[in-house]
Write an enzyme that holds these catalytic residues in place. Structure first.
Site, PDB file in Angstrom:
ATOM      1  N   ILE A   1     -18.071  55.787  64.893  1.00  0.00           N
ATOM      2  CA  ILE A   1     -18.488  55.195  66.283  1.00  0.00           C
ATOM      3  C   ILE A   1     -18.852  53.871  66.026  1.00  0.00           C
ATOM      4  O   ILE A   1     -19.530  53.377  65.050  1.00  0.00           O
ATOM      5  CB  ILE A   1     -19.580  55.854  67.093  1.00  0.00           C
ATOM      6  N   ALA A   2     -18.304  52.631  66.620  1.00  0.00           N
ATOM      7  CA  ALA A   2     -18.517  51.369  66.329  1.00  0.00           C
ATOM      8  C   ALA A   2     -18.264  50.531  67.554  1.00  0.00           C
ATOM      9  O   ALA A   2     -17.614  50.681  68.606  1.00  0.00           O
ATOM     10  CB  ALA A   2     -17.545  50.859  65.187  1.00  0.00           C
TER      11      ALA A   2
ATOM     12  N   GLU B   1     -23.204  62.194  60.860  1.00  0.00           N
ATOM     13  CA  GLU B   1     -23.963  61.364  59.793  1.00  0.00           C
ATOM     14  C   GLU B   1     -24.267  59.872  60.126  1.00  0.00           C
ATOM     15  O   GLU B   1     -22.943  59.268  60.671  1.00  0.00           O
ATOM     16  CB  GLU B   1     -22.959  61.378  58.280  1.00  0.00           C
TER      17      GLU B   1
ATOM     18  N   ASN C   1     -29.524  52.540  59.008  1.00  0.00           N
ATOM     19  CA  ASN C   1     -29.134  52.052  60.156  1.00  0.00           C
ATOM     20  C   ASN C   1     -29.839  52.548  61.277  1.00  0.00           C
ATOM     21  O   ASN C   1     -29.467  53.533  62.113  1.00  0.00           O
ATOM     22  CB  ASN C   1     -27.399  52.402  60.487  1.00  0.00           C
TER      23      ASN C   1
ATOM     24  N   TYR D   1     -28.826  57.921  68.859  1.00  0.00           N
ATOM     25  CA  TYR D   1     -28.660  59.085  68.776  1.00  0.00           C
ATOM     26  C   TYR D   1     -29.713  59.801  69.253  1.00  0.00           C
ATOM     27  O   TYR D   1     -29.805  60.936  69.993  1.00  0.00           O
ATOM     28  CB  TYR D   1     -27.990  59.411  67.482  1.00  0.00           C
TER      29      TYR D   1
END
Length: 176
Positions: free
Chosen positions: A85-86, A119, A124, A131
């Site tokens: 995811i970015a 993960e 980060n 999350y």
């Protein structure tokens, strides 16, 4: 530009090149290869699909928009795993990451997954907070997971993806 202008759509093979550009910009040490994306997309269509990959694109008048994010999920049995995811740096803080994650969690629900794992780099904290807002909880570490930097990964788990998407949608509507 805000995340509200970005349109989410299914990732297709012609998106691999712009996705790789963003991938190398955001993750220069451990970027995925074109082959990794090709392999994932091979399992993302048809009646036996086990993957969901999306891109976020800001449309332009010229017809080809600017890709500003992407995300992918793999499902196996009743377990899903957020593969990637970015969001482009200029999209950080706009809600795009939450929109991408919501899409993946809806896919996990459609795949009838009871749990979702992921993960995230231990350094980060921005992603970890996202999350956690969705209900993911830390369950362990993978030492040296991110190479070549030898950075540990925090493993997180969400036990009810359907509930998480409902709650995240309700909270964003009441905050917006």
């Amino acid at each position: 530009m805000t995340a509200a202008t970005a349109v989410l759509r299914e990732m297709r093979w012609w998106d691999i090149e712009p996705v790789l550009e963003l991938e190398h910009e955001l993750f220069p040490e451990d970027a995925w290869s074109a082959g990794m994306f090709w392999s994932e997309l091979a399992h993302a269509r048809g009646p036996h699909a086990t993957r969901r990959y999306v891109v976020a694109e800001i449309p332009s008048d010229s017809g080809s928009g600017r890709l500003v994010g992407y995300a992918g999920l793999a499902a196996a049995g009743d377990l899903a795993d957020v593969q990637t995811i970015a969001a482009a740096r200029d999209q950080w803080g706009t809600g795009l990451g939450a929109r991408l994650l919501t899409d993946l969690l809806r896919a996990a629900t459609a795949f009838e997954c009871a749990e979702v794992l992921l993960e995230v780099r231990v350094d980060n904290t921005r992603a970890q907070k996202l999350y956690e807002r969705f209900g993911f909880e830390p369950i362990g570490f993978r030492r040296g997971y991110y190479q070549p930097g030898n950075v540990d990964a925090l493993v997180m788990r969400l036990t009810d993806p359907a509930q998480a998407t409902t709650e995240s949608t309700e909270s964003s509507e009441s905050n917006g």
